[in-house]
Motif scaffolding. Structure first.
Motif, PDB file in Angstrom:
ATOM      1  N   THR A 181      52.383  72.968  19.467  1.00  0.00           N
ATOM      2  CA  THR A 181      52.839  71.744  18.813  1.00  0.00           C
ATOM      3  C   THR A 181      53.241  70.699  19.846  1.00  0.00           C
ATOM      4  OG1 THR A 181      55.111  72.590  18.673  1.00  0.00           O
ATOM      5  CG2 THR A 181      53.662  73.017  16.791  1.00  0.00           C
ATOM      6  N   ASP A 223      49.402  69.988  12.264  1.00  0.00           N
ATOM      7  CA  ASP A 223      50.169  71.132  12.772  1.00  0.00           C
ATOM      8  C   ASP A 223      49.220  72.001  13.575  1.00  0.00           C
ATOM      9  OD1 ASP A 223      51.682  73.367  13.313  1.00  0.00           O
ATOM     10  OD2 ASP A 223      52.473  73.577  11.281  1.00  0.00           O
ATOM     11  N   GLY A 242      46.816  72.195  10.118  1.00  0.00           N
ATOM     12  CA  GLY A 242      47.582  71.228   9.356  1.00  0.00           C
ATOM     13  C   GLY A 242      46.678  70.358   8.505  1.00  0.00           C
ATOM     14  N   ASP A 295      52.483  67.162  18.280  1.00  0.00           N
ATOM     15  CA  ASP A 295      52.293  67.051  16.837  1.00  0.00           C
ATOM     16  C   ASP A 295      53.153  65.940  16.254  1.00  0.00           C
ATOM     17  OD1 ASP A 295      50.667  69.218  17.187  1.00  0.00           O
ATOM     18  OD2 ASP A 295      51.672  70.502  15.723  1.00  0.00           O
ATOM     19  N   ASN A 310      51.762  62.745  14.122  1.00  0.00           N
ATOM     20  CA  ASN A 310      52.181  62.473  12.745  1.00  0.00           C
ATOM     21  C   ASN A 310      52.898  61.145  12.572  1.00  0.00           C
ATOM     22  OD1 ASN A 310      51.123  64.856  11.608  1.00  0.00           O
ATOM     23  ND2 ASN A 310      52.867  66.029  12.349  1.00  0.00           N
ATOM     24  N   SER A 368      49.142  75.893  13.077  1.00  0.00           N
ATOM     25  CA  SER A 368      48.901  76.464  11.750  1.00  0.00           C
ATOM     26  C   SER A 368      47.432  76.793  11.514  1.00  0.00           C
ATOM     27  CB  SER A 368      49.365  75.498  10.651  1.00  0.00           C
ATOM     28  OG  SER A 368      50.760  75.405  10.608  1.00  0.00           O
ATOM     29  N   ASP A 375      50.311  66.704   7.126  1.00  0.00           N
ATOM     30  CA  ASP A 375      50.797  66.561   8.492  1.00  0.00           C
ATOM     31  C   ASP A 375      49.938  67.401   9.426  1.00  0.00           C
ATOM     32  OD1 ASP A 375      52.880  64.801   8.151  1.00  0.00           O
ATOM     33  OD2 ASP A 375      54.401  66.353   7.871  1.00  0.00           O
TER      34      ASP A 375
END
Length: 288
Positions: free
Chosen positions: A17, A154, A161, A35, A39, A157, A152
């Motif tokens: 991140t 990410d 994201g 990140d 965002n 993830s 968002d």
């Protein structure tokens, strides 16, 4: 305009991140914005409005209360989240009338509950491109993947994201350039980036398991999927899936065409911008 947020060269990068390397380069290098900074671009996840639905006409048509602005296309390009069969689903608003009727794509999985709603946005557009394949043949990337989402970003993830989860809608196109996009598809997120799952027609780039396919995170955890690479002096090498690292691969292509294995998408760049369309009512929507 477009802002470069991530790039890698000829091997997978370690997901994080945090920021690393250098992003502001003319050519392709190794680097990523954090990140949190990604965002901030357009603030796609910001809540713009919420309330209680006035009515539900179908799985794709909802009426908002009188408190909402009565301006055509006021909420075009935003997303709306409502309750459907006990869970929250999010869809892209594809039309908004002066009578406050919202049309969404794709349709909700079933008729929404006449209850609360939340509008967020606007959408963010992601541009994913590769400059080369490590192959002995003449195959080279010729198309760019564009994705619209209000999720968002990410990096750690499953789904990056951008497509994490399967209860929200996304739109996508794959073409030589943004201006040449002739097929925008809107689907419920499959949970990860795989153009073969986006519903493109077979004749459209990304619609078949070939060199035009963009794929990452293809297992149940975030990873660089198994693929082939070709190196001078070494020949073809099979690279196993690596959890915790990310790369994009093709479908069956080049040396992998006969064994149904993809090649590494090399020199990859991801750009982001806020989605703005001529159909949006800038006078009112951008003042929210």
């Amino acid at each position: 305009g477009w802002t470069k947020v991530l790039q890698y060269t000829d091997s997978a990068y370690t997901m994080t991140t945090a920021a690393f390397g250098t992003v502001a380069t003319t050519g392709v290098d190794l680097g990523k914005l954090s990140d949190s900074n990604i965002n901030l671009l357009g603030r796609a996840s910001a809540t713009k409005s919420s309330g209680t639905l006035q009515g539900v006409t179908s799985t794709s048509s909802l009426t908002l209360p009188a408190a909402e602005p009565p301006y055509v296309n006021f909420w075009y390009g935003y997303t709306i989240s409502v309750e459907v069969s006990g869970q929250t689903e999010t869809r892209i608003i594809s039309a908004y009338s002066s009578g406050r009727v919202v049309t969404v794509v794709p349709a909700f999985s079933s008729t929404p509950t006449v209850g609360s709603y939340t509008i967020k946005g606007t959408l963010m557009e992601y541009r994913v491109s590769a400059l080369s394949f490590p192959t002995e043949g003449d195959d080279e990337p010729s198309n760019v993947l564009f994705i619209r989402t209000a999720q968002d970003y990410d990096d750690s993830s499953f789904g990056q994201g951008i497509l994490t989860g399967t209860t929200h809608g996304i739109s996508a196109c794959e073409a030589a350039s943004y201006s040449s996009c002739s097929e925008w598809v809107s689907v419920q997120s499959p949970g990860y980036i795989d153009t073969n799952l986006f519903g493109f027609s077979a004749s459209n780039p990304g619609g078949s398991d070939n060199c035009d396919r963009y794929l990452t995170d293809s297992q149940t955890s975030s990873n660089c999927p198994s693929h082939l690479i070709f190196e001078e002096g070494t020949g073809v090498t099979a690279v196993a899936s690596v959890t915790g690292s990310r790369c994009f691969i093709t479908g069956a292509c080049g040396e992998g065409a006969n064994v149904n294995v993809g090649l590494l998408q090399a020199s990859v760049e991801i750009y982001v911008r806020e989605f703005l369309s001529a159909d949006m009512d800038y006078t009112y929507a951008n003042s929210v």
